[in-house]
Write a protein that holds these residues in place. Structure first.
Motif, mmCIF file in Angstrom:
data_model
loop_
_atom_site.group_PDB
_atom_site.id
_atom_site.type_symbol
_atom_site.label_atom_id
_atom_site.label_comp_id
_atom_site.label_asym_id
_atom_site.label_seq_id
_atom_site.Cartn_x
_atom_site.Cartn_y
_atom_site.Cartn_z
ATOM 1 N N LYS A 353 0.810 -1.215 0.000
ATOM 2 C CA LYS A 353 0.000 0.000 0.000
ATOM 3 C C LYS A 353 0.848 1.272 0.000
ATOM 4 O O LYS A 353 0.312 2.373 -0.054
ATOM 5 N N VAL A 354 2.174 1.110 0.080
ATOM 6 C CA VAL A 354 3.071 2.272 0.148
ATOM 7 C C VAL A 354 3.924 2.304 -1.113
ATOM 8 O O VAL A 354 4.627 1.333 -1.428
ATOM 9 N N ALA A 355 3.867 3.432 -1.826
ATOM 10 C CA ALA A 355 4.594 3.532 -3.096
ATOM 11 C C ALA A 355 6.101 3.517 -2.886
ATOM 12 O O ALA A 355 6.837 2.863 -3.629
ATOM 13 N N LYS A 356 6.570 4.256 -1.880
ATOM 14 C CA LYS A 356 8.002 4.342 -1.616
ATOM 15 C C LYS A 356 8.258 4.034 -0.144
ATOM 16 O O LYS A 356 7.901 4.824 0.729
ATOM 17 N N PRO A 357 8.891 2.916 0.158
ATOM 18 C CA PRO A 357 9.106 2.556 1.568
ATOM 19 C C PRO A 357 10.141 3.429 2.268
ATOM 20 O O PRO A 357 10.224 3.426 3.488
ATOM 21 N N GLY A 358 10.946 4.162 1.491
ATOM 22 C CA GLY A 358 11.919 5.053 2.115
ATOM 23 C C GLY A 358 13.082 4.338 2.760
ATOM 24 O O GLY A 358 13.636 4.817 3.758
ATOM 25 N N ILE A 359 13.474 3.184 2.243
ATOM 26 C CA ILE A 359 14.711 2.533 2.695
ATOM 27 C C ILE A 359 15.850 3.213 1.938
ATOM 28 O O ILE A 359 16.025 3.007 0.735
ATOM 29 N N CYS A 360 16.589 4.067 2.617
ATOM 30 C CA CYS A 360 17.574 4.931 1.964
ATOM 31 C C CYS A 360 18.970 4.661 2.516
ATOM 32 O O CYS A 360 19.193 4.790 3.732
ATOM 33 N N ILE A 361 19.884 4.319 1.621
ATOM 34 C CA ILE A 361 21.259 4.025 2.020
ATOM 35 C C ILE A 361 22.183 4.956 1.256
ATOM 36 O O ILE A 361 22.322 4.854 0.034
ATOM 37 N N GLN A 362 22.794 5.875 1.964
ATOM 38 C CA GLN A 362 23.797 6.774 1.387
ATOM 39 C C GLN A 362 25.027 6.716 2.282
ATOM 40 O O GLN A 362 25.241 7.580 3.127
#
Length: 406
Positions: A353-362
């Motif tokens: 149900k979520v377009a972008k889960p926001g798992i962000c690795i920088q």
């Protein structure tokens, strides 16, 4: 000795000056004072706001749990290696010390060998644990108490400069609480070193976490009245957390893979930054959903529970080594990382149900292994599509000024 109300510094010094001789001890090193336990219980029962209960230097044997219900009480010892409350002879009660009063401070004391949790603080506001040492004798084992320092359902928590070793669940655990600072502690040889569970607004920083099965855990579990989010994990040293997992079978912590540095499970809005992550032999960072714990099929999940991690940001950490000796579950995946698992493992579960889960690795050249959990690891792969950042960063946690003096 209990001090209630206003007492001048001269009087305090006079009281201290009268206690210069070393106490007599038995063959096990316990202070010989048959009345100590009864007097301490009486002080706790009679305490009033402003009471300061002092624990003199020495190792004192206790046979039953202690409890404190009054608000505004401080328990203070002569130092975490000088004033020791030992529960090795405990034959009654579930904890070492249970606190249900607001505005509580425990400092400069050790709690050893409690039958269950060493210190539990339940349903209060403004709890401070400062320079407290907790431990269990001998090698770490499942029969040790589950939690060392254990505030639950508390508003405003400060845990600083403490040492916890040997807990069979989590050394430092904060659950279902809000507005939390855990700083400058050492957690060693526990199943989980530090755990923030179903709590909102936590800063976990400047801790040394080593020798546990899992280093720092940020979890969100079902069947609890509140969810958690907004935790910052930063400036910590999290290294060589490769101890065997000795958690009790069937508990969530028993599913933690030995060799885990920082784990985020089913929790949202988590930042992991500026840490030294080294030689955690499964992975230095693991991001996972509740489905990876192995309980979903047997326990089920309530409709209101969100089992997916979202908005997790990993950046600016110094990551060295690790991933070379994972357990059997992950060992076949080492080839994808050139002989070692990459710095970050992600189970790959995403809320549909979520377009972008926001798992962000920088995080420089740190690679992410997507384990492909939804397909039972049919197609694990290095995930290169996670280069993103949150629109805003989480704010610093602040506590009432009265809690940070000391």
């Amino acid at each position: 000795m209990r001090v209630i109300g206003m007492i001048g510094p001269v009087a305090m010094l006079a009281l201290a000056a009268g206690c210069t001789s070393a106490p007599k001890t038995d063959a096990q090193g316990f202070v010989i004072d048959p009345g100590f336990e009864a007097k301490l219980q009486e002080q706790l029962l009679d305490a009033k706001p402003g009471s300061v209960i002092t624990i003199p230097a020495g190792k004192y044997a206790l046979t039953r749990s202690l409890s404190l219900a009054a608000n505004g009480v401080t328990i203070k010892g002569a130092g975490m290696d000088k004033s020791v409350l030992s529960f090795a002879r405990q034959n009654s009660g579930a904890e070492g010390l249970l606190v249900t009063g607001d505005d509580f401070t425990l400092e400069d004391v050790a709690i050893e060998d409690s039958k269950g949790d060493a210190l539990k603080i339940n349903g209060t506001s403004n709890a401070v644990m400062r320079r407290v040492r907790v431990g269990w004798s001998g090698e770490p084992k499942t029969s040790n108490g589950a939690y060392g320092l254990y505030p639950v359902q508390v508003t405003n928590v400060l845990i600083e400069d403490c040492v916890v070793k040997g807990a069979s669940d989590a050394g430092i655990y904060v659950g279902q609480s809000k507005n939390i600072i855990v700083r400058r502690n050492r957690a060693e040889n526990n199943v989980a070193g530090i755990e923030i569970e179903n709590s909102t607004g936590a800063d976990v920083h400047d801790n040394v976490v080593t020798g546990n099965a899992g280093g720092i855990l940020v979890f969100n579990m079902p069947d609890l009245p509140v969810p958690g989010s907004k935790t910052r994990v930063f400036h910590n040293q999290v290294f060589a957390n490769n101890h065997a997992n000795f958690g009790a079978k069937g508990t969530a912590v028993a599913s933690v893979p030995p060799g885990s540095g920082v784990i985020v499970n089913s929790n949202d809005d988590v930042e992991i930054f500026d840490n030294d992550l080294k030689d955690n032999q499964t992975a230095n960072v693991i991001i996972s959903s509740f489905y990876s714990l192995g309980f979903a099929a047997t326990r089920g999940i309530a409709a209101a529970y969100d089992p997916y991690p979202e908005n997790v940001y990993v950046t600016g950490n110094r990551i060295v080594g690790g991933g070379t000796e994972p357990g059997a579950k992950y060992a076949p995946l080492k080839a994808l990382g050139g002989g070692a698992l990459p710095a970050v493992l992600w189970d790959g579960f995403v809320n549909p149900k979520v377009a972008k889960p926001g798992i962000c690795i920088q995080n420089g050249d740190a690679k992410v292994l997507n384990v492909d959990g939804p397909n039972k690891s049919a197609s694990p792969h290095i995930d290169t599509g996670l280069d993103c950042a949150p629109a805003t960063r989480l704010p610093e946690i602040t506590l009432p000024a009265s809690m940070t003096k000391g």
